[in-house]
Enzyme design. Structure first.
Site, PDB file in Angstrom:
ATOM      1  N   LYS A 113       0.833  -1.217   0.000  1.00  0.00           N
ATOM      2  CA  LYS A 113       0.000   0.000   0.000  1.00  0.00           C
ATOM      3  C   LYS A 113       0.857   1.251   0.000  1.00  0.00           C
ATOM      4  CE  LYS A 113      -3.929  -0.985   2.955  1.00  0.00           C
ATOM      5  NZ  LYS A 113      -4.521  -0.661   4.256  1.00  0.00           N
ATOM      6  N   ASP A 154      -8.203   2.022   4.336  1.00  0.00           N
ATOM      7  CA  ASP A 154      -8.715   0.703   4.702  1.00  0.00           C
ATOM      8  C   ASP A 154      -9.349   0.130   3.449  1.00  0.00           C
ATOM      9  OD1 ASP A 154      -8.813  -1.068   7.097  1.00  0.00           O
ATOM     10  OD2 ASP A 154     -10.883  -1.256   6.413  1.00  0.00           O
ATOM     11  N   SER A 155      -8.954  -1.071   3.117  1.00  0.00           N
ATOM     12  CA  SER A 155      -9.355  -1.619   1.828  1.00  0.00           C
ATOM     13  C   SER A 155      -9.561  -3.114   1.927  1.00  0.00           C
ATOM     14  CB  SER A 155      -8.277  -1.291   0.783  1.00  0.00           C
ATOM     15  OG  SER A 155      -6.992  -1.601   1.288  1.00  0.00           O
ATOM     16  N   GLY A 178      -0.772  -8.759  -2.003  1.00  0.00           N
ATOM     17  CA  GLY A 178      -2.041  -9.309  -1.524  1.00  0.00           C
ATOM     18  C   GLY A 178      -2.722 -10.222  -2.543  1.00  0.00           C
ATOM     19  N   ASP A 222      -3.640  -9.560  -5.547  1.00  0.00           N
ATOM     20  CA  ASP A 222      -3.478  -9.122  -6.941  1.00  0.00           C
ATOM     21  C   ASP A 222      -3.342 -10.263  -7.959  1.00  0.00           C
ATOM     22  OD1 ASP A 222      -3.862  -6.467  -6.474  1.00  0.00           O
ATOM     23  OD2 ASP A 222      -1.740  -5.941  -6.420  1.00  0.00           O
ATOM     24  N   HIS A 250      -8.997   0.658  -7.054  1.00  0.00           N
ATOM     25  CA  HIS A 250      -9.781   1.187  -5.940  1.00  0.00           C
ATOM     26  C   HIS A 250      -9.000   2.273  -5.194  1.00  0.00           C
ATOM     27  CE1 HIS A 250      -7.180  -2.057  -4.907  1.00  0.00           C
ATOM     28  NE2 HIS A 250      -7.458  -2.074  -3.628  1.00  0.00           N
TER      29      HIS A 250
HETATM   30  P1  ITT Z   1      -2.667  -1.309   7.309  1.00  0.00           P
HETATM   31  O1  ITT Z   1      -3.932  -1.494   8.119  1.00  0.00           O
HETATM   32  O2  ITT Z   1      -1.441  -1.194   8.161  1.00  0.00           O
HETATM   33  O3  ITT Z   1      -2.797  -0.204   6.311  1.00  0.00           O
HETATM   34  P2  ITT Z   1      -3.436  -3.870   6.197  1.00  0.00           P
HETATM   35  O4  ITT Z   1      -2.865  -4.750   5.132  1.00  0.00           O
HETATM   36  O5  ITT Z   1      -3.800  -4.534   7.512  1.00  0.00           O
HETATM   37  O6  ITT Z   1      -2.429  -2.648   6.430  1.00  0.00           O
HETATM   38  P3  ITT Z   1      -6.230  -3.413   5.628  1.00  0.00           P
HETATM   39  O7  ITT Z   1      -6.716  -3.749   6.990  1.00  0.00           O
HETATM   40  O8  ITT Z   1      -6.857  -2.253   4.918  1.00  0.00           O
HETATM   41  O9  ITT Z   1      -4.680  -3.111   5.635  1.00  0.00           O
HETATM   42  O10 ITT Z   1      -6.368  -4.723   4.740  1.00  0.00           O
HETATM   43  C1  ITT Z   1      -6.325  -4.654   3.374  1.00  0.00           C
HETATM   44  C2  ITT Z   1      -6.106  -6.049   2.807  1.00  0.00           C
HETATM   45  O11 ITT Z   1      -6.909  -6.164   1.629  1.00  0.00           O
HETATM   46  C3  ITT Z   1      -4.667  -6.222   2.380  1.00  0.00           C
HETATM   47  O12 ITT Z   1      -3.888  -6.800   3.404  1.00  0.00           O
HETATM   48  C4  ITT Z   1      -4.808  -7.131   1.167  1.00  0.00           C
HETATM   49  O13 ITT Z   1      -4.928  -8.458   1.580  1.00  0.00           O
HETATM   50  C5  ITT Z   1      -6.142  -6.692   0.573  1.00  0.00           C
HETATM   51  N1  ITT Z   1      -5.929  -5.618  -0.435  1.00  0.00           N
HETATM   52  C6  ITT Z   1      -6.284  -4.300  -0.330  1.00  0.00           C
HETATM   53  N2  ITT Z   1      -5.908  -3.616  -1.423  1.00  0.00           N
HETATM   54  C7  ITT Z   1      -5.306  -4.512  -2.231  1.00  0.00           C
HETATM   55  C8  ITT Z   1      -4.700  -4.413  -3.488  1.00  0.00           C
HETATM   56  O14 ITT Z   1      -4.572  -3.245  -4.130  1.00  0.00           O
HETATM   57  N3  ITT Z   1      -4.191  -5.523  -4.025  1.00  0.00           N
HETATM   58  C9  ITT Z   1      -4.270  -6.703  -3.397  1.00  0.00           C
HETATM   59  N4  ITT Z   1      -4.808  -6.887  -2.194  1.00  0.00           N
HETATM   60  C10 ITT Z   1      -5.322  -5.793  -1.607  1.00  0.00           C
END
Ligand code: ITT
Length: 194
Positions: free
Chosen positions: A12, A68-69, A150, A152, A177
């Protein structure tokens, strides 16, 4: 303007730097010596984005950007959504998450999915900007491509006609997104500066 990016996810962080690196002076948690894991107890992307932006702002005093994604899969009733990072349990493990997704989707005919991102730029209480973005695709039946992070390699983008794992970061950022959420946030930021 200096902005602290409230993420521990290097994938990210890299994308946010690619998209916003010329508009802001971005600082990572490492740059400011912060080690914080905010409890993501919210039920929505927005709640969790607020928790992260606010938590890291309170620890740093620097305007803070959070994302958050997650991935929402129709055949799984919209899961894993806010649980995307921990789909296969704690701690986060991308390989296990992808293996579990393949297993759950093994017999699924409807493979439609979307990635969702909510970003928050927090300047202080009652002073913040929100951006939201989505991108649609289909869950592949095998890992495809080495790029991105992730999920992807399992996400076939309807707009790019290839997996996010096969796309260049430029191609992905343009329609992703996160790219869309950050674009909408930036437009609101420019309004705020007027
Ligand atoms: P932070 O909270 O520290 O930002 P995190 O990975 O825990 O990191 P999230 O709780 O938002 O963040 O979880 C997002 C998950 O969704 C991420 O770990 C991936 O598994 C998936 N994800 C989100 N955006 C993605 C992308 O662009 N490509 C692939 N997987 C993605």
């Amino acid at each position: 303007m200096k902005i602290l990016v409230a993420t521990n996810n290097q994938g990210k962080l890299r994308e946010i730097e690619q998209i916003f690196g010329e508009s802001f002076e971005l600082l990572s948690m490492r740059d400011v010596g912060l080690e914080i894991e905010v409890d993501e107890i919210g039920e929505t992307f927005l709640e969790n984005a607020f928790l992260k932006a606010k938590g890291v702002f309170e620890a740093s005093g620097i305007p803070t950007l959070s994302d958050d994604s997650g991935l929402c899969v129709e055949a799984l009733g919209g899961a894993p959504a806010v649980q995307s990072a921990y789909f296969a349990g704690y701690p986060t493990n991308n390989e296990k998450n992808n293996a579990l997704l393949l297993e759950k989707m093994a017999n699924a005919i409807n493979r439609n999915a979307k990635f969702v991102s909510t970003v928050v730029l927090w300047f202080g209480e009652n002073d913040y900007i929100i951006g939201e973005g989505e991108t649609t695709g289909k869950i592949l039946d095998k890992l495809t491509g080495e790029g991105g992070f992730g999920y992807d390699p399992l996400f076939y983008s309807n707009e790019l006609n290839c997996s996010f794992g096969e796309a260049t970061s430029e191609e992905k950022n343009k329609i992703s997104h996160r790219g869309r959420a950050l674009k909408s946030l930036f437009e609101k930021f420019q309004e705020r500066q007027k």
